[in-house]
Write a protein that holds these residues in place. Structure first.
Motif, PDB file in Angstrom:
ATOM      1  N   LYS A  55      -8.875 -12.653   4.272  1.00 50.92           N
ATOM      2  CA  LYS A  55      -7.711 -11.846   4.668  1.00 50.92           C
ATOM      3  C   LYS A  55      -7.612 -11.660   6.177  1.00 50.92           C
ATOM      4  N   GLY A 113      -5.149 -12.185   8.110  1.00 53.01           N
ATOM      5  CA  GLY A 113      -3.871 -11.598   8.489  1.00 53.01           C
ATOM      6  C   GLY A 113      -3.905 -10.083   8.426  1.00 53.01           C
ATOM      7  N   ILE A 114      -4.503  -9.546   7.366  1.00 57.84           N
ATOM      8  CA  ILE A 114      -4.628  -8.090   7.232  1.00 57.84           C
ATOM      9  C   ILE A 114      -5.510  -7.535   8.348  1.00 57.84           C
ATOM     10  N   LEU A 121      -3.519  -7.410  11.567  1.00 56.83           N
ATOM     11  CA  LEU A 121      -2.628  -6.248  11.591  1.00 56.83           C
ATOM     12  C   LEU A 121      -3.408  -4.961  11.851  1.00 56.83           C
ATOM     13  N   TYR A 172       3.926  -5.767   8.683  1.00 57.46           N
ATOM     14  CA  TYR A 172       3.277  -5.782   7.361  1.00 57.46           C
ATOM     15  C   TYR A 172       4.326  -5.837   6.249  1.00 57.46           C
ATOM     16  N   PRO A 186       5.325 -11.586   4.630  1.00 54.51           N
ATOM     17  CA  PRO A 186       4.311 -11.965   3.630  1.00 54.51           C
ATOM     18  C   PRO A 186       3.386 -13.075   4.106  1.00 54.51           C
ATOM     19  N   ARG A 216       0.494 -11.446   5.772  1.00 58.59           N
ATOM     20  CA  ARG A 216      -0.401 -10.782   4.805  1.00 58.59           C
ATOM     21  C   ARG A 216      -1.247 -11.803   4.051  1.00 58.59           C
ATOM     22  N   LYS A 217      -0.733 -13.002   3.824  1.00 57.60           N
ATOM     23  CA  LYS A 217      -1.424 -14.020   3.049  1.00 57.60           C
ATOM     24  C   LYS A 217      -2.092 -15.085   3.938  1.00 57.60           C
TER      25      LYS A 217
END
Length: 421
Positions: free
Chosen positions: A299, A301-302, A305, A408, A412, A415-416
Motif C-alpha cells: 500500500k 499509495g496510502i 498520502l 484520497y 482510486p 489508493r491502489k
C-alpha cells in the motif's frame, strides 16, 4: 527498454545500484550540485533579508527562479531527450559556476560599497532568474542520466540512493551556509560555494557519453512537447503523485520564510538559521536510508498520502511554535515524512516512463514538483505580508491536509498504487 549493464543484479540487495562505478560518480554529482545550490540559496536568502527586512522579498526570489524554470520546462525536456545527456549536464554545471561567481562578486566589499542596496537586490534577482533558466535543463538531464547508468530492476534502489545523496547535500548546504555566514561572513560563504561547484565538473568527466534514444523529425517540436504532457495526463498514478506533492509544497512549505522566523519569531542568529534549514533534510535522509533496506511494498499509495498529511501537520506545529527546539523538531519530522513522498514519487516516474520520453516527463515533473518550491516561496511571502508570518504558515498546513483528503477521495489509482517493477 534499453538500460545500462549491471555487475551483480540483486533485487534484495540494498547496495545493488552502488556497484556501478559511473553511478557512484553520479551520486557525487547529485550531492555536490544540491549542496552548492542549497548553500548558495541559504546565503543569498540571508543577504536579501539583510538588505530588505521584508519577508516578501524572499518570496520574490522564488518567483524570479520559477518564471524561467516553468516557462522553459517543456522545451528543455524536448532538448534533453534529443541531446546527449552528459554533455547537456556539463553545460548546466558550468552555467551554475558562472552564476555563483557573479553572486560572489555582488558580496565583495570593493563592489558593494559603490552600489546601493536596491542595486544589489536587483542584481541578485537577475542572477536567480538566470539560475532558473539553467534549472529548467538540469532537472530532466539528471533524471534521464540516472536511468542510463543502472538496469531497470535497480531503478527503485537507485532512486533511493539518489534521493539520499540529494538530501545529504540539502542537509549540509544550508547548515554550512548558516555557519559560514557566522564565521566568515556572506562573502566568505559565497566563495565556498564557488569552490564546491568544481567537484561535480570533475565527477561528470568520469562518466562516458550515453546513447540518445529519441530522434524527432524536424518541425515536430510541438508534437514532441505534447507527447510528454499527454503521457503524464493519461498515466493517472504519475499525475496524482505529481499533483499531490505540488500542492503540498506550494501551500505547506515554510522553508523560504526561515530567515524571518529565525530573526523575528525565534530570535536566533545565522547559526540557528542553518540548523533550521538543515532539520528537514536530516529527517528525510534518515527515512531514505531506512527505505533502502525496507522498501515500500504494501500500500505505498496510502503511505504516500499519510506522509503528506503528516507533512501538513508538521507545518502547523512549526508555524505555531515559539520555541527554537520545538521548531527544529517539527521541521525534522516534516523531513521524515517527506522522505517517503520523495522516494515514492521518484520510483513511480522511473518505472512508468519510457526511455525515449524521460526528459519530457521529467520536465513536466519539474513544473509540478520542482518549481512548486519557488512558487511556494512566492505564495508564502505574499501570504506572510497579507496575513502575517505565523498565520500564513498555519493556513498553508491546513490547505495541505485538505489536499490529501481530496486526493484520497477522488484518486482510486493512488489508493491502489503498486510499485512492483
Amino acid at each position: 527498454m534499453a538500460s545500462a549493464p549491471s555487475d551483480i543484479p540483486s533485487k534484495n540487495d540494498p547496495y545493488a545500484s552502488l556497484r556501478s562505478r559511473e553511478f557512484q560518480f553520479y551520486l557525487v554529482i547529485r550531492f555536490a550540485l544540491v549542496f552548492a545550490l542549497n548553500m548558495q540559496f541559504a546565503v543569498v536568502e540571508w543577504r536579501v533579508y539583510e538588505l530588505s527586512h521584508d519577508p516578501f522579498s524572499l518570496g520574490l526570489m522564488g518567483l524570479a527562479e520559477v518564471i524561467p524554470s516553468v516557462g522553459l520546462a517543456l522545451f528543455a525536456g524536448h532538448i534533453v531527450d534529443k541531446m546527449e545527456k552528459r554533455g547537456m549536464l556539463l553545460k548546466c554545471i558550468i552555467g551554475y559556476l558562472f552564476i555563483s561567481m557573479a553572486l560572489f562578486a555582488l558580496t565583495w566589499k570593493p563592489i558593494t560599497q559603490h552600489i546601493t542596496d536596491h542595486m544589489a537586490l536587483t542584481g541578485i534577482y537577475i542572477l536567480v532568474f538566470i539560475g532558473g533558466i539553467v534549472r529548467a535543463f538540469v532537472s530532466p538531464s539528471t533524471f534521464t542520466l540516472m536511468a542510463l547508468l543502472v538496469p531497470r530492476e535497480q531503478y527503485a534502489n537507485a532512486a533511493t540512493w539518489s534521493s539520499s545523496a540529494w538530501q545529504i547535500g540539502a542537509i549540509m548546504g544550508p547548515a554550512l551556509g548558516g555557519f559560514f555566514i557566522h564565521w566568515f561572513g556572506v562573502h566568505g560563504a559565497m566563495f565556498a560555494v564557488v569552490l564546491v561547484f568544481i567537484l561535480p565538473l570533475f565527477s561528470l568527466l568520469q562518466i562516458k557519453p550515453k546513447p540518445v534514444y529519441y530522434h524527432p523529425k524536424d518541425g515536430d517540436v510541438f508534437k514532441s512537447l505534447g507527447e510528454g504532457m499527454r503521457f503524464v495526463w493519461n498515466t493517472k498514478v504519475v499525475l496524482g503523485a505529481m499533483a499531490l506533492d505540488m500542492f503540498a509544497v506550494l501551500f505547506g512549505g515554510a522553508v523560504s520564510m526561515l530567515p524571518a522566523f529565525a530573526k523575528d519569531i525565534l530570535h536566533v542568529g545565522s547559526d540557528g538559521y542553518g540548523m533550521l534549514r538543515a532539520a528537514p533534510a536530516i529527517g528525510s535522509t534518515i527515512t531514505m536510508f531506512i527505505l533502502a533496506y525496507f522498501p515500500l511494498k504494501k500500500k505505498p499509495g496510502i503511505k504516500l498520502l499519510a506522509a503528506v498529511f503528516g507533512f501538513g501537520l508538521c507545518m502547523i506545529v512549526f508555524g505555531l511554535s515559539t520555541s527554537f527546539y520545538l521548531s527544529i523538531f517539527a521541521l525534522f519530522l516534516s523531513g521524515v515524512v517527506d522522505g517517503v513522498s520523495v522516494i515514492t514519487r521518484q520510483t513511480i516516474l522511473q518505472l512508468k516512463t519510457p526511455d525515449e520520453m524521460r526528459g519530457r516527463v521529467a520536465a513536466v515533473s519539474s513544473m509540478f514538483v520542482g518549481s512548486s518550491n519557488e512558487l511556494g516561496a512566492f505564495e508564502s511571502g505574499f501570504a506572510a505580508r497579507a496575513l502575517g508570518l505565523v498565520t500564513s504558515v498555519v493556513a498553508g498546513g491546513c490547505v495541505t491536509l485538505g489536499v490529501v483528503v481530496t486526493t484520497y477521495i477522488i484518486s482510486p489509482a493512488m489508493r491502489k498504487l503498486d510499485l512492483k517493477a
